[in-house]
Design a protein around this motif. Structure first.
Motif, short mmCIF file in Angstrom:
data_model
loop_
_atom_site.label_atom_id
_atom_site.label_comp_id
_atom_site.label_asym_id
_atom_site.label_seq_id
_atom_site.Cartn_x
_atom_site.Cartn_y
_atom_site.Cartn_z
N SER A 22 43.82 32.46 38.52
CA SER A 22 43.38 33.85 38.44
C SER A 22 41.87 33.94 38.66
O SER A 22 41.11 33.04 38.35
N PRO B 151 38.55 35.60 37.53
CA PRO B 151 38.08 36.32 36.34
C PRO B 151 37.37 37.64 36.67
O PRO B 151 37.22 38.49 35.81
N GLU C 71 45.71 26.98 36.86
CA GLU C 71 45.29 28.38 36.71
C GLU C 71 44.65 28.84 38.01
O GLU C 71 43.83 28.14 38.59
N GLN D 37 38.50 39.86 38.80
CA GLN D 37 39.49 40.84 39.20
C GLN D 37 39.89 41.72 38.01
O GLN D 37 39.79 41.31 36.86
N ALA D 38 40.35 42.94 38.32
CA ALA D 38 40.85 43.83 37.28
C ALA D 38 42.08 43.21 36.63
O ALA D 38 42.85 42.51 37.28
N HIS D 39 42.26 43.46 35.36
CA HIS D 39 43.32 42.78 34.63
C HIS D 39 44.66 43.52 34.68
O HIS D 39 45.62 43.01 35.20
N ILE D 40 44.72 44.69 34.11
CA ILE D 40 45.99 45.41 34.04
C ILE D 40 45.80 46.81 34.61
O ILE D 40 44.85 47.51 34.26
N ASP D 41 46.71 47.21 35.47
CA ASP D 41 46.69 48.56 36.04
C ASP D 41 47.53 49.46 35.13
O ASP D 41 48.75 49.56 35.30
#
Length: 109
Positions: A38, A40, A36, A42-46
């Motif tokens: 990613s 945590p 993994e 950071q912004a998830h979905i634009d």
């Protein structure tokens, strides 16, 4: 290329029996062995970007499907291609740092 060879010598289902296990195995191996990575924070979905890109693809597909019927040079087809291209293009650039998107300067919430 493999699919064409299989179709030339066998029936259509042979392509699925031969080519479906490859991505299934690749996805399984990636899920098991790739760590993994990613962030945590950071912004998830634009969501606006998702909606805009979906609309651009839908507009492009509709423009291509309707092209032969109404003519590729018709005003509706030209406008469809221009609108799809503009909505899929990157956002406006910042004057201070032209290599970065203007949205990259916005404060994160």
């Amino acid at each position: 290329m493999v699919g064409g060879i299989l179709l030339a010598h066998f029936s259509r289902p042979s392509v699925f029996f031969a080519l479906v296990p490859v991505p299934v195995l690749a996805l399984t191996a990636a899920w098991l062995f790739v760590p993994e990575s990613s962030n945590p924070d950071q912004a998830h979905i634009d969501i606006p970007g998702l909606v805009l890109s979906t609309a651009a693809i839908a507009l492009l597909v509709c423009t291509i499907i309707e092209g032969p019927e109404s003519g590729w040079g018709s005003p509706a087809r030209v406008a469809g291609f221009l609108a799809a291209g503009r909505s899929a293009s990157p956002p406006a650039r910042s004057a201070e740092q032209p290599w970065r998107c203007a949205s990259a300067h916005a404060p994160r919430s």
